[in-house]
Design a protein around this motif. Structure first.
Motif, mmCIF file in Angstrom:
data_model
loop_
_atom_site.group_PDB
_atom_site.id
_atom_site.type_symbol
_atom_site.label_atom_id
_atom_site.label_comp_id
_atom_site.label_asym_id
_atom_site.label_seq_id
_atom_site.Cartn_x
_atom_site.Cartn_y
_atom_site.Cartn_z
ATOM 1 N N THR A 18 0.915 -1.151 0.024
ATOM 2 C CA THR A 18 0.058 0.021 -0.043
ATOM 3 C C THR A 18 0.807 1.211 0.049
ATOM 4 O O THR A 18 0.575 2.181 -0.857
ATOM 5 C CB THR A 18 -0.983 0.203 1.326
ATOM 6 O OG1 THR A 18 -1.719 -1.129 1.093
ATOM 7 C CG2 THR A 18 -1.871 1.142 1.329
ATOM 8 N N LEU A 19 1.877 1.324 0.737
ATOM 9 C CA LEU A 19 2.811 2.318 0.968
ATOM 10 C C LEU A 19 3.433 2.616 -0.316
ATOM 11 O O LEU A 19 3.849 3.709 -0.921
ATOM 12 C CB LEU A 19 3.962 2.279 1.896
ATOM 13 C CG LEU A 19 3.333 2.675 3.429
ATOM 14 C CD1 LEU A 19 4.298 2.270 4.382
ATOM 15 C CD2 LEU A 19 2.795 4.047 3.674
ATOM 16 N N ILE A 20 3.987 1.627 -1.036
ATOM 17 C CA ILE A 20 4.637 1.617 -2.314
ATOM 18 C C ILE A 20 3.655 2.309 -3.484
ATOM 19 O O ILE A 20 3.976 2.996 -4.149
ATOM 20 C CB ILE A 20 5.294 0.202 -2.615
ATOM 21 C CG1 ILE A 20 6.374 -0.150 -1.699
ATOM 22 C CG2 ILE A 20 5.748 0.122 -4.025
ATOM 23 C CD1 ILE A 20 6.777 -1.597 -2.251
ATOM 24 N N GLY A 21 2.409 1.721 -3.364
ATOM 25 C CA GLY A 21 1.318 2.255 -4.290
ATOM 26 C C GLY A 21 1.013 3.783 -4.146
ATOM 27 O O GLY A 21 1.075 4.337 -5.078
ATOM 28 N N VAL A 22 1.188 4.096 -2.785
ATOM 29 C CA VAL A 22 0.704 5.640 -2.671
ATOM 30 C C VAL A 22 1.950 6.499 -3.101
ATOM 31 O O VAL A 22 1.808 7.482 -3.834
ATOM 32 C CB VAL A 22 0.421 5.863 -1.087
ATOM 33 C CG1 VAL A 22 0.306 7.233 -0.751
ATOM 34 C CG2 VAL A 22 -0.995 5.011 -0.628
ATOM 35 N N VAL A 23 2.984 5.883 -2.688
ATOM 36 C CA VAL A 23 4.302 6.916 -3.112
ATOM 37 C C VAL A 23 4.616 7.062 -4.539
ATOM 38 O O VAL A 23 4.692 7.849 -5.194
ATOM 39 C CB VAL A 23 5.767 6.222 -2.286
ATOM 40 C CG1 VAL A 23 6.873 6.818 -3.006
ATOM 41 C CG2 VAL A 23 5.497 6.450 -1.036
ATOM 42 N N SER A 24 4.142 5.651 -5.230
ATOM 43 C CA SER A 24 4.195 5.792 -6.662
ATOM 44 C C SER A 24 3.127 6.606 -7.321
ATOM 45 O O SER A 24 3.660 7.364 -8.229
ATOM 46 C CB SER A 24 3.861 4.359 -7.205
ATOM 47 O OG SER A 24 5.031 3.355 -6.926
ATOM 48 N N PHE A 25 1.880 6.730 -6.736
ATOM 49 C CA PHE A 25 0.878 7.711 -7.386
ATOM 50 C C PHE A 25 1.028 9.136 -7.162
ATOM 51 O O PHE A 25 1.271 9.712 -8.006
ATOM 52 C CB PHE A 25 -0.409 7.248 -6.838
ATOM 53 C CG PHE A 25 -1.525 8.007 -6.990
ATOM 54 C CD1 PHE A 25 -2.045 8.056 -8.142
ATOM 55 C CD2 PHE A 25 -1.842 9.182 -6.194
ATOM 56 C CE1 PHE A 25 -3.211 8.823 -8.818
ATOM 57 C CE2 PHE A 25 -2.904 10.206 -6.532
ATOM 58 C CZ PHE A 25 -3.483 9.870 -7.856
ATOM 59 N N VAL A 26 1.740 9.299 -5.946
ATOM 60 C CA VAL A 26 2.272 10.659 -5.713
ATOM 61 C C VAL A 26 3.229 11.184 -6.696
ATOM 62 O O VAL A 26 3.165 12.280 -7.150
ATOM 63 C CB VAL A 26 2.714 11.057 -4.244
ATOM 64 C CG1 VAL A 26 3.155 12.301 -4.058
ATOM 65 C CG2 VAL A 26 1.341 10.652 -3.508
ATOM 66 N N VAL A 27 4.471 10.122 -6.774
ATOM 67 C CA VAL A 27 5.484 10.512 -7.630
ATOM 68 C C VAL A 27 5.006 10.820 -8.949
ATOM 69 O O VAL A 27 5.274 11.906 -9.710
ATOM 70 C CB VAL A 27 6.612 9.691 -7.404
ATOM 71 C CG1 VAL A 27 7.857 9.881 -8.668
ATOM 72 C CG2 VAL A 27 7.453 9.660 -6.160
ATOM 73 N N PHE A 31 5.163 14.300 -11.134
ATOM 74 C CA PHE A 31 6.065 14.644 -12.206
ATOM 75 C C PHE A 31 5.285 14.798 -13.717
ATOM 76 O O PHE A 31 5.926 15.129 -14.731
ATOM 77 C CB PHE A 31 7.196 13.509 -12.309
ATOM 78 C CG PHE A 31 8.041 13.755 -11.327
ATOM 79 C CD1 PHE A 31 9.025 14.994 -11.206
ATOM 80 C CD2 PHE A 31 8.238 12.892 -10.433
ATOM 81 C CE1 PHE A 31 9.851 15.186 -10.114
ATOM 82 C CE2 PHE A 31 9.249 13.010 -9.279
ATOM 83 C CZ PHE A 31 10.135 14.151 -9.252
ATOM 84 N N THR A 32 3.941 14.417 -13.758
ATOM 85 C CA THR A 32 3.447 14.403 -14.977
ATOM 86 C C THR A 32 2.386 15.655 -15.001
ATOM 87 O O THR A 32 2.016 15.878 -16.218
ATOM 88 C CB THR A 32 2.534 13.017 -15.038
ATOM 89 O OG1 THR A 32 1.640 12.992 -14.138
ATOM 90 C CG2 THR A 32 3.427 12.061 -15.272
ATOM 91 N N LYS A 33 1.972 16.540 -13.999
ATOM 92 C CA LYS A 33 1.224 17.448 -14.321
ATOM 93 C C LYS A 33 1.814 18.724 -14.834
ATOM 94 O O LYS A 33 3.156 18.847 -14.910
ATOM 95 C CB LYS A 33 0.731 17.727 -12.758
ATOM 96 C CG LYS A 33 1.829 18.530 -11.895
ATOM 97 C CD LYS A 33 1.136 19.161 -10.440
ATOM 98 C CE LYS A 33 2.145 19.881 -9.903
ATOM 99 N NZ LYS A 33 1.535 20.305 -8.582
ATOM 100 N N ASP A 34 1.115 19.509 -15.539
ATOM 101 C CA ASP A 34 1.453 20.726 -16.122
ATOM 102 C C ASP A 34 2.064 21.711 -15.268
ATOM 103 O O ASP A 34 1.250 22.251 -14.205
ATOM 104 C CB ASP A 34 0.127 21.222 -16.679
ATOM 105 C CG ASP A 34 0.840 22.568 -17.807
ATOM 106 O OD1 ASP A 34 1.664 22.557 -18.002
ATOM 107 O OD2 ASP A 34 -0.473 23.132 -18.048
ATOM 108 N N THR A 35 3.332 22.036 -15.159
ATOM 109 C CA THR A 35 4.045 22.887 -14.219
ATOM 110 C C THR A 35 3.521 24.424 -14.343
ATOM 111 O O THR A 35 3.862 25.230 -13.651
ATOM 112 C CB THR A 35 5.418 22.760 -14.332
ATOM 113 O OG1 THR A 35 5.925 22.884 -15.730
ATOM 114 C CG2 THR A 35 6.032 21.292 -13.903
ATOM 115 N N THR A 36 3.159 24.879 -15.620
ATOM 116 C CA THR A 36 2.650 26.246 -15.656
ATOM 117 C C THR A 36 1.865 26.690 -14.866
ATOM 118 O O THR A 36 1.504 27.796 -14.563
ATOM 119 C CB THR A 36 2.318 26.435 -17.141
ATOM 120 O OG1 THR A 36 1.112 25.798 -17.600
ATOM 121 C CG2 THR A 36 3.484 26.227 -18.154
ATOM 122 N N GLY A 37 0.528 25.763 -14.669
ATOM 123 C CA GLY A 37 -0.571 26.080 -13.661
ATOM 124 C C GLY A 37 -1.489 26.790 -14.349
ATOM 125 O O GLY A 37 -2.693 26.922 -13.794
#
Length: 144
Positions: A18-27, A31-37
């Motif tokens: 579960t912790l590995i899954g949550v950390v993977s999801f957060v990472v 890193f894939t979201k648009d950084t311009t906002g």
């Protein structure tokens, strides 16, 4: 903690996965979201598809001059475009009423036209139920 070692080991494995899954999801999300906002600007085709042209209106001004104007109203979605087309008579009424309160001297210069566009945008948005007006563009503007 638990009486059975097998249950303790299974519990530790489930928590670890579960912790590995949550950390993977957060990472991945970070890193894939648009950084311009900021949302991307619409293309010219999208703008044209969501605009409505008013009829050319001629009306008296407060200073006994007259103005001949036409505007293009950009909305944010298709339902708003359908609504603005149905409200054309209210649009014309708003434009005429706003111009009737102004003198010819108050409508000179690009800043004055910009102020009129913002006023029209605000007044039209007060009527809108499905979406909103994004921008009002002046197409024709003649004062005599």
């Amino acid at each position: 903690m638990f009486k059975n070692k097998l249950i303790t080991i299974m519990f530790i494995i489930i928590i670890t996965l579960t912790l590995i899954g949550v950390v993977s999801f957060v990472v991945i999300t970070y890193f894939t979201k648009d950084t311009t906002g900021a949302p991307s600007e619409p293309t010219i085709d999208e703008i044209v598809a969501l605009t409505y042209d008013t009829t050319e209106l001629t009306t008296n001004l407060l200073s006994n001059d007259f103005a001949k104007v036409q505007f293009r109203v950009q909305v944010d979605n298709k339902k708003a475009l359908e609504e603005i087309e149905k409200r054309d008579f209210q649009l014309e009424n708003i434009i005429i009423r706003e111009l009737a309160e102004l003198k010819a001297s108050e409508l000179q210069g690009s800043e004055a036209i910009g102020d009129l566009e913002e006023t029209l945008k605000t007044r039209i948005n007060e009527l809108m139920e499905n979406g909103e007006v994004v921008h009002v563009y002046t197409r024709r503007f003649i004062i005599q």
